[in-house]
Design a protein around this motif. Structure first.
Motif, mmCIF file in Angstrom:
data_model
loop_
_atom_site.group_PDB
_atom_site.id
_atom_site.type_symbol
_atom_site.label_atom_id
_atom_site.label_comp_id
_atom_site.label_asym_id
_atom_site.label_seq_id
_atom_site.Cartn_x
_atom_site.Cartn_y
_atom_site.Cartn_z
ATOM 1 N N ALA A 1 0.868 -1.062 -0.058
ATOM 2 C CA ALA A 1 0.044 -0.011 0.038
ATOM 3 C C ALA A 1 0.765 1.294 -0.112
ATOM 4 O O ALA A 1 0.524 2.033 -0.627
ATOM 5 C CB ALA A 1 -0.988 0.085 1.245
ATOM 6 N N PHE A 2 1.804 1.137 0.761
ATOM 7 C CA PHE A 2 2.846 2.315 0.691
ATOM 8 C C PHE A 2 3.489 2.584 -0.632
ATOM 9 O O PHE A 2 3.541 3.621 -1.091
ATOM 10 C CB PHE A 2 3.908 2.133 1.976
ATOM 11 N N ILE A 3 3.969 1.716 -1.325
ATOM 12 C CA ILE A 3 4.500 1.783 -2.455
ATOM 13 C C ILE A 3 3.694 2.189 -3.573
ATOM 14 O O ILE A 3 3.904 2.979 -4.631
ATOM 15 C CB ILE A 3 5.314 0.471 -3.116
ATOM 16 N N ALA A 4 2.209 1.517 -3.539
ATOM 17 C CA ALA A 4 1.358 1.883 -4.373
ATOM 18 C C ALA A 4 0.809 3.477 -4.311
ATOM 19 O O ALA A 4 0.406 4.117 -5.375
ATOM 20 C CB ALA A 4 -0.054 1.079 -4.113
ATOM 21 N N ALA A 5 1.389 4.056 -3.339
ATOM 22 C CA ALA A 5 1.075 5.563 -3.254
ATOM 23 C C ALA A 5 1.852 6.488 -4.263
ATOM 24 O O ALA A 5 1.598 7.625 -4.237
ATOM 25 C CB ALA A 5 1.322 6.149 -1.861
ATOM 26 N N ALA A 6 2.742 5.761 -5.065
ATOM 27 C CA ALA A 6 3.426 6.263 -6.101
ATOM 28 C C ALA A 6 2.712 6.823 -7.236
ATOM 29 O O ALA A 6 2.998 7.653 -8.113
ATOM 30 C CB ALA A 6 4.458 5.373 -6.576
ATOM 31 N N MET A 7 1.301 6.553 -7.291
ATOM 32 C CA MET A 7 0.345 6.821 -8.126
ATOM 33 C C MET A 7 0.439 8.612 -8.470
ATOM 34 O O MET A 7 0.060 9.002 -7.388
ATOM 35 C CB MET A 7 -1.122 6.380 -7.613
ATOM 36 N N PRO A 8 0.617 8.905 -9.565
ATOM 37 C CA PRO A 8 0.499 10.353 -9.776
ATOM 38 C C PRO A 8 -0.663 11.029 -9.782
ATOM 39 O O PRO A 8 -1.828 10.442 -10.025
ATOM 40 C CB PRO A 8 1.250 10.420 -11.161
ATOM 41 N N SER A 9 -0.946 12.452 -9.732
ATOM 42 C CA SER A 9 -2.159 13.263 -9.557
ATOM 43 C C SER A 9 -2.623 13.187 -10.903
ATOM 44 O O SER A 9 -2.230 14.254 -11.703
ATOM 45 C CB SER A 9 -1.870 14.459 -8.831
ATOM 46 N N MET A 10 -3.718 12.692 -11.212
ATOM 47 C CA MET A 10 -4.332 12.867 -12.549
ATOM 48 C C MET A 10 -5.059 14.215 -12.523
ATOM 49 O O MET A 10 -4.992 14.713 -13.377
ATOM 50 C CB MET A 10 -5.288 11.883 -12.935
ATOM 51 N N PRO A 11 -5.664 14.408 -11.512
ATOM 52 C CA PRO A 11 -6.480 15.703 -11.471
ATOM 53 C C PRO A 11 -5.615 17.032 -12.201
ATOM 54 O O PRO A 11 -6.008 18.020 -12.619
ATOM 55 C CB PRO A 11 -7.191 15.923 -10.157
ATOM 56 N N ALA A 12 -4.492 16.990 -11.340
ATOM 57 C CA ALA A 12 -3.539 18.011 -11.602
ATOM 58 C C ALA A 12 -2.919 17.967 -13.225
ATOM 59 O O ALA A 12 -2.632 19.070 -13.904
ATOM 60 C CB ALA A 12 -2.233 17.963 -10.669
ATOM 61 N N MET A 13 -2.580 16.640 -13.535
ATOM 62 C CA MET A 13 -2.284 16.702 -15.048
ATOM 63 C C MET A 13 -3.225 16.921 -15.929
ATOM 64 O O MET A 13 -2.738 17.602 -16.876
ATOM 65 C CB MET A 13 -1.425 15.223 -15.064
ATOM 66 N N VAL A 14 -4.455 16.644 -15.653
ATOM 67 C CA VAL A 14 -5.496 17.087 -16.732
ATOM 68 C C VAL A 14 -5.614 18.560 -16.768
ATOM 69 O O VAL A 14 -5.736 19.205 -17.798
ATOM 70 C CB VAL A 14 -6.642 16.224 -16.612
#
Length: 406
Positions: free
Chosen positions: A111-124
């Motif tokens: 779960a800790f490593i999965a938090a590498a998920m980037p912020s899609m709301p910011a990118m779009v």
């Protein structure tokens, strides 16, 4: 009749990246509740399920701005592709660890490593800004994204839990992981709309959170996020107390509906007033509409009060992101947006915790006092920060702390 939403989608590529972004950000809502649904069914321990979910959510809240900072420096594809691969693989390990009853530490680590998920709301939003910078269409695009965020939170959580209950415990998380992989791949393959990497004006640049406007807006939206979460927690508690627990989903849906409708209307308007004033006005409405919640003692009254309380949420987000676009240098835009998104997430987590404590100790109706307090504080933050939010068009880049000489 002129439709501003049709106008923004006439630009080539916008339909494609907006659709991909919607799919890719569903895991924002699906993953935290999906972890709880999955582990509570397979392990039978809610504290473990909640702790693993919190590990993912809180780590992502603080990691996402750092990932976005690198996206600003190196580009969306260069950073989001490897971090998404890491996140997808970690989610896969979490699914396997759950299915085969691996030790609890493997759940926390994945779960800790999965938090590498980037912020899609910011990118779009960065892509919309690249297309419509300093044009009124950008306000409409931000309104569309705020409504999309609302729909993600409404649909994502329900879909995740529904799949886990109807099919098998890991179903919600499995679908969430597939959405992340496929949605992000489709988004990143659309290179023509990817924002250009802009070199900062200084070679030794610090973080966007060092900028005063980012600090003010992030702090204000922490308390707005707390209002959002408090309304949900208190609505569940009150409907249960009234003997109508199934009405909670309807009441919460009405809350989102109010925000969605007004957000669409605001996005269609070409408002001329300064955005810092519009932000203050939106938060003032948010704060004022928390008061009727204190006397809503029946389900119909609660639904009406909740609807009224939600009407200014989307406009607040629209103005907040519009100000970030105006007050943050282009080379730091994705990070600046991500800090605001992080503030909303932190506020929702804190609001749910504090509201839950108040409900447990002082009764369901008193949970809404948290909303009143949060609304008042958010309004004071924005009013006191009006001068900084109205600053000159040019923003001085924050300098990183120099390293001491060896």
């Amino acid at each position: 009749m002129h439709n501003p939403y049709a106008e923004i989608f006439r630009v080539p590529g916008t339909k494609g990246f907006a659709a991909a972004a919607f799919i890719a950000r569903l895991p924002i809502a699906m993953a935290p509740i999906g972890i709880v649904a999955m582990l509570s069914q397979t392990r039978g321990e809610y504290w473990l399920a909640g702790a693993v979910s919190a590990t993912f959510a809180l780590t992502n809240a603080f990691a996402a701005p750092q990932i976005s900072r690198w996206i600003d420096r190196l580009g969306q594809t260069s950073v989001a592709l490897p971090t998404t691969i890491i996140s997808v693989l970690a989610f896969a390990v979490l699914l396997i660890a759950t299915r085969y009853d691996w030790p609890a530490w493997t759940l926390f680590l994945s779960a800790f490593i999965a938090a590498a998920m980037p912020s899609m709301p910011a990118m779009v939003r960065a892509r919309w800004t690249e297309i419509f910078r300093n044009r009124p269409e950008l306000n409409t695009a931000f309104a569309f994204e705020s409504v999309a965020d609302e729909m993600v939170y409404i649909a994502g959580a329900s879909l995740s839990v529904g799949l886990s209950v109807a099919l098998f415990p890991e179903a919600g998380m499995l679908v969430s992981t597939l959405f992340l992989a496929l949605g992000m791949a489709a988004f990143l393959l659309q290179r023509s709309s990817e924002p250009k990497v802009r070199a900062p004006e200084s070679a030794n640049v610090g973080s966007a959170i060092a900028l005063r406007p980012v600090q003010i807006i992030t702090l204000a939206l922490i308390f707005v996020g707390a209002i959002f979460a408090t309304a949900e927690v208190s609505a569940v508690a009150i409907t249960k107390e009234l003997g109508q627990p199934t009405a909670a989903s309807l009441v919460i849906g009405v809350y989102a509906a109010g925000s969605l409708i007004v957000g669409l209307i605001v996005g269609a308007l070409n408002l001329k007033a300064p955005k810092q004033r519009l932000l203050a006005m939106s938060i003032a409405v948010v704060a004022l509409t928390t008061l009727p919640l204190l006397v809503a003692d029946t389900v119909p009254l609660l639904a009406l009060a909740i609807f009224a309380s939600g009407v200014a949420i989307s406009p607040t987000f629209i103005m907040a992101f519009g100000l970030i676009e105006r007050r943050v240098p282009e080379a730091m835009l994705t990070e600046g947006i991500t800090w605001v998104m992080t503030g909303i997430g932190i506020g929702m987590a804190l609001g749910a915790f504090v509201a839950g404590w108040v409900v447990d100790n002082f009764g369901a109706q008193n949970g809404f006092w948290v909303s009143v307090a949060a609304g008042t504080i958010s309004l004071l933050v924005v009013l006191l920060g009006q001068k900084a939010l109205a600053g000159a068009g040019e923003v001085e880049l924050p300098q990183a702390v120099p390293q001491a000489a060896e």
